[in-house]
Design a protein around this motif. Structure first.
Motif, short mmCIF file in Angstrom:
data_model
loop_
_atom_site.label_atom_id
_atom_site.label_comp_id
_atom_site.label_asym_id
_atom_site.label_seq_id
_atom_site.Cartn_x
_atom_site.Cartn_y
_atom_site.Cartn_z
N PRO A 59 0.82 -1.22 0.00
CA PRO A 59 0.00 0.00 0.00
C PRO A 59 0.85 1.27 0.00
CG PRO A 59 -0.72 -1.53 1.72
CD PRO A 59 0.59 -2.04 1.18
N SER A 60 0.27 2.33 -0.53
CA SER A 60 0.88 3.66 -0.53
C SER A 60 2.27 3.67 -1.15
CB SER A 60 0.92 4.23 0.89
OG SER A 60 -0.38 4.30 1.43
N SER A 61 2.39 3.11 -2.34
CA SER A 61 3.68 3.02 -3.03
C SER A 61 3.95 4.20 -3.94
CB SER A 61 3.73 1.76 -3.89
OG SER A 61 3.49 0.63 -3.13
N GLY A 62 2.89 4.89 -4.36
CA GLY A 62 3.06 5.99 -5.30
C GLY A 62 3.02 7.34 -4.62
N PRO A 63 3.36 8.38 -5.34
CA PRO A 63 3.40 9.73 -4.77
C PRO A 63 2.05 10.22 -4.28
CG PRO A 63 3.71 9.79 -7.16
CD PRO A 63 3.74 8.36 -6.74
N ALA A 64 0.95 9.67 -4.82
CA ALA A 64 -0.39 10.08 -4.39
C ALA A 64 -1.04 8.99 -3.53
CB ALA A 64 -1.26 10.39 -5.61
N GLY A 65 -0.23 8.10 -2.96
CA GLY A 65 -0.76 7.04 -2.10
C GLY A 65 -1.26 5.82 -2.82
N GLU A 66 -0.98 5.69 -4.13
CA GLU A 66 -1.43 4.53 -4.90
C GLU A 66 -0.79 3.24 -4.37
OE1 GLU A 66 -0.16 7.66 -8.07
OE2 GLU A 66 0.47 7.03 -6.09
N ASP A 67 -1.51 2.15 -4.57
CA ASP A 67 -0.94 0.85 -4.22
C ASP A 67 0.11 0.45 -5.25
OD1 ASP A 67 -2.52 0.60 -2.00
OD2 ASP A 67 -3.99 -0.72 -2.93
N LYS A 143 10.02 -2.71 -7.71
CA LYS A 143 8.69 -2.27 -7.31
C LYS A 143 8.01 -1.57 -8.47
CE LYS A 143 10.47 -1.24 -2.75
NZ LYS A 143 10.69 -0.24 -1.72
N THR A 144 6.70 -1.80 -8.62
CA THR A 144 5.92 -1.10 -9.65
C THR A 144 4.64 -0.55 -9.01
OG1 THR A 144 4.67 -3.07 -10.30
CG2 THR A 144 6.70 -2.61 -11.54
N LEU A 145 4.07 0.42 -9.69
CA LEU A 145 2.73 0.86 -9.31
C LEU A 145 1.75 -0.20 -9.77
CD1 LEU A 145 2.81 4.66 -10.24
CD2 LEU A 145 3.03 3.61 -7.97
N ALA A 146 0.72 -0.47 -8.98
CA ALA A 146 -0.25 -1.51 -9.33
C ALA A 146 -1.00 -1.14 -10.61
CB ALA A 146 -1.23 -1.73 -8.18
N ALA A 147 -1.36 0.12 -10.76
CA ALA A 147 -2.15 0.56 -11.91
C ALA A 147 -1.30 0.86 -13.15
CB ALA A 147 -2.95 1.80 -11.55
N ASN A 148 0.03 0.87 -12.99
CA ASN A 148 0.90 1.15 -14.13
C ASN A 148 2.24 0.42 -13.96
OD1 ASN A 148 2.36 2.06 -16.26
ND2 ASN A 148 1.92 4.23 -15.94
N PRO A 149 2.32 -0.83 -14.45
CA PRO A 149 3.54 -1.61 -14.27
C PRO A 149 4.72 -1.12 -15.10
CG PRO A 149 1.96 -2.83 -15.58
CD PRO A 149 1.26 -1.59 -15.12
N GLU A 150 4.53 -0.06 -15.86
CA GLU A 150 5.66 0.52 -16.59
C GLU A 150 6.53 1.38 -15.67
OE1 GLU A 150 3.63 1.08 -20.98
OE2 GLU A 150 3.54 2.75 -19.56
N LEU A 151 5.94 1.81 -14.53
CA LEU A 151 6.62 2.75 -13.65
C LEU A 151 7.06 2.11 -12.34
CD1 LEU A 151 4.25 5.83 -14.07
CD2 LEU A 151 6.41 5.38 -15.24
N ALA A 152 8.26 2.48 -11.91
CA ALA A 152 8.75 2.03 -10.63
C ALA A 152 8.01 2.74 -9.52
CB ALA A 152 10.25 2.31 -10.52
N ALA A 153 7.75 2.03 -8.42
CA ALA A 153 7.10 2.61 -7.26
C ALA A 153 8.17 3.15 -6.30
CB ALA A 153 6.24 1.58 -6.55
N LEU A 154 7.71 3.90 -5.33
CA LEU A 154 8.61 4.46 -4.32
C LEU A 154 9.09 3.38 -3.37
CD1 LEU A 154 6.52 7.62 -3.44
CD2 LEU A 154 8.48 7.48 -4.97
#
Length: 154
Positions: A59-67, A143-154
């Motif tokens: 949870p909360s892997s992206g800059p806006a709290g995205e999973d 790590k990736t964003l759940a909604a966009n696997p092209e992008l690395a997550a935080l």
């Protein structure tokens, strides 16, 4: 843009192709469709290892709290040999690969880490004759964003 996994494969291939012995065309490829011509040996094939990629939700892997997902990619580097002394050739090539892969285990921040897990040299178990191949298996943590696997997550 491609799935981060494909970007990781491309980075590994680029790193291995920078080894002078493997810098010629078709010496390092992701997957192969057929046999490698004798004159192209030794060669490397980068592919999935013999197990599945493990993925867990974070949870909360992206800059806006995205999973996001914590991922562990099993990656194999298959070594195709040619030498009259294949075991020695395998060890020599493993030294080159290990040094190259360890030069930056984060691939410039693309992954968390790329760690060597296993090595295997293949022989016919009935005869002990070399099958002129071996593999190095790495576990790539990323790590990736759940909604966009092209992008690395935080």
């Amino acid at each position: 843009m491609a799935h981060l996994r494909s970007q990781i494969f491309a980075a590994v291939i680029a790193r291995l192709a920078a080894i002078p012995e493997f810098s010629a065309a078709d010496k390092v490829k992701r997957g192969r469709k057929g046999a490698i011509p004798q004159e192209k040996l030794p060669a490397l094939t980068v592919t999935w290892a013999d197990r599945s990629e493990i993925v867990t939700v974070r949870p909360s892997s992206g800059p806006a709290g995205e999973d996001g997902y914590d991922r562990f990619l099993p990656l194999s580097i298959i070594v195709h040999l040619r030498d009259d002394e294949p075991e020695e050739e395998f060890d020599r090539i493993c030294t080159l690969i290990e040094a190259s892969m360890a030069s930056d285990i984060t691939f410039g921040g693309l992954v968390i880490e790329a760690l060597l897990q296993t090595q295997q040299y293949f022989v016919n178990p009935q005869t002990g004759i070399s099958l002129l191949a071996g593999s190095l298996s790495y576990q790539i943590a990323y790590k990736t964003l759940a909604a966009n696997p092209e992008l690395a997550a935080l």
